[in-house]
Write a protein that holds these residues in place. Structure first.
Motif, short mmCIF file in Angstrom:
data_model
loop_
_atom_site.label_atom_id
_atom_site.label_comp_id
_atom_site.label_asym_id
_atom_site.label_seq_id
_atom_site.Cartn_x
_atom_site.Cartn_y
_atom_site.Cartn_z
N GLU A 262 -0.45 -6.18 0.92
CA GLU A 262 -1.13 -5.49 2.03
C GLU A 262 -1.96 -6.49 2.83
O GLU A 262 -2.64 -7.34 2.24
CB GLU A 262 -2.06 -4.41 1.50
N ASN A 274 -5.01 -8.46 1.97
CA ASN A 274 -5.95 -7.57 1.29
C ASN A 274 -5.69 -7.57 -0.20
O ASN A 274 -6.51 -8.03 -0.98
CB ASN A 274 -5.86 -6.15 1.87
N GLU A 275 -4.55 -7.06 -0.61
CA GLU A 275 -4.27 -7.00 -2.05
C GLU A 275 -2.77 -6.90 -2.26
O GLU A 275 -2.00 -6.74 -1.31
CB GLU A 275 -4.98 -5.81 -2.68
MG MG Z 1 -5.12 -0.95 -0.67
#
Ligand code: MG
Ligand code: ATP
Length: 393
Positions: A262, A274-275
């Motif tokens: 992400e 993000n992750e």
């Molecule tokens: Mg997330």
């Protein structure tokens, strides 16, 4: 490749079986994809009514770390995957002693811990939001103030925005850390987002890697609401960079399986990761109806050691997440959404996960819409959203 599990093969007098740790909706869609190719399936999940357990050939109803449950799953399955990143990594390591397990425990362990995950992104040379790891009062006191306003996130066990507190002042940071139980956390600087995107890659144990197109995601209250995959929605130069970054992140852990990464796209045009999720992802559900292979088909292929071919999206697509909220009318009474009206719209594909009761925020299913043109899919998706009571986008 040495460990190909040919579809429909018979091993020890039984149909070759693929196993999955976790019985949620992602497991259910994996089971459906595996069964469509002629594999038998096995699920380990403690819940007797888990979405995947309900449709699988075998369902072992034990805790994820139960030695007997793990032994039964291993005895029955030729290869095992996971559908849920909070499956304890040690359980995967136990299974890996006797069976092919993909993704590996080491990769899952990184994704389970935001601090390790960010260290991995740093190692891969992929930028993430400025952050500090907090696992003691001393570290809390030493946090650089330029990380505020920020979001304090528990390092482990967060999902759908749970275990997160937005904070603006050092005082609020103190309180937030205590409210989260003083557990290991990551404080991230709050960034001005222009949009959110994700990229799903699939990588085989021979290192072959393919990817789906970049997904454009809208969140409400920290939960994915809408995914759109429409030509031109993500600028091609940006899309190419995100795909390169996602591939580097997978390569960096020698990843085998389906991985979702992400990203945040910032208002100044920069982007950060993000992750990552070590499994198929909610933002990839459109692939079931808009691509020549779905993310679950590729999960089956990576697990079985079958060839990976670059998937092709054949139609512009919009996915609407169906949360339990839609099952409650204005008067608070529970009722099925008007599927008869929704399914009268062209290009709609309904996927419900077989959950027996609706709760607000619970993922009950998703609706994929496809059409010949971007304008058409958008118009139909807006009509579906209006019928369902989903906010327009
Ligand atoms: Mg997330
Ligand atoms: P999920 O399980 O849905 O992926 P999660 O609990 O893992 O969610 P995150 O992805 O970290 O949580 O954050 C949830 C949402 O909060 C993000 O999609 C984004 O909208 C917002 N958010 C998180 N971190 C930041 C940040 N540093 N700056 C701005 N917004 C953020």
């Amino acid at each position: 490749m040495s460990r190909v599990l040919l579809p429909g093969a018979v091993l020890d007098g039984r149909q070759v079986t693929l196993g999955v740790m976790g019985g949620g909706q992602l497991g259910r869609m994996f089971v459906h994809a595996a069964q469509a190719m002629g594999y038998a399936t096995a699920v380990l999940d403690p819940d007797a009514t888990s979405p995947a357990g309900l449709v699988s050939h075998h369902h072992f109803q034990t805790a994820y770390e139960d030695p007997q449950g793990l032994a039964q799953l291993a005895a029955c399955s030729a290869a095992i995957t996971t559908e849920f990143e909070n499956v304890p990594a040690p359980a995967l390591a136990i299974l890996a002693a006797t069976r092919t397990v993909a993704p590996a425990a080491a990769a899952v362990a990184i994704a389970q811990d935001r601090a390790q995950e960010k260290a991995h992104f740093d190692r891969c040379g992929v930028p993430c939001a400025p952050y500090a790891v907090i696992d003691s009062a001393a570290q809390l006191a030493a946090v650089p103030l330029d990380l505020l306003p920020g979001i304090l996130k528990t390092a482990r066990m967060g999902y759908d925005g749970k275990g997160q507190v937005r904070i603006a002042t050092p005082q609020a940071l103190q309180e937030a850390w205590q409210s989260l139980g003083g557990v290991a956390c990551v404080l991230e600087k709050m960034l001005p987002l222009a949009s959110e995107c994700s990229v799903i890659v699939a990588r085989g144990d021979d290192g072959a890697m393919v990817n789906f197109p970049v997904q454009h995601n809208l969140h409400h209250d920290g939960i994915l609401a809408v995914t759109q995959v429409i030509d031109g929605l993500v600028a091609p130069a940006l899309a190419a960079q995100l795909v390169t970054a996602a591939r580097a992140i997978a390569e960096g852990v020698n990843y085998v399986g389906v991985l979702c990464v992400e990203f945040f796209v910032l208002q100044d045009g920069h982007w950060v990761v993000n992750e990552m999720a070590p499994r198929p992802h909610n933002s990839g559900h459109y692939t079931m109806d808009a691509c020549d292979q779905s993310q679950f088909d590729l999960q089956v292929r990576t697990l079985a050691g079958l060839p990976l071919l670059q998937p092709r999206q054949h139609s512009p697509a919009i996915m609407l997440n169906l949360l339990g909220d839609l099952w409650f009318r204005a008067d608070g009474k529970e009722a099925s959404p008007p599927w008869d009206q929704v399914l009268a719209l062209p290009g709609t594909h309904l996927h419900l996960y077989g959950k027996l009761s609706a709760r607000k925020g619970r993922k009950m299913g998703h609706l994929n819409l496809i059409a010949a043109t971007a304008a058409e899919v958008h118009a139909n998706a807006l009509q579906a959203a209006a019928l369902l009571g989903i906010e327009a986008f």
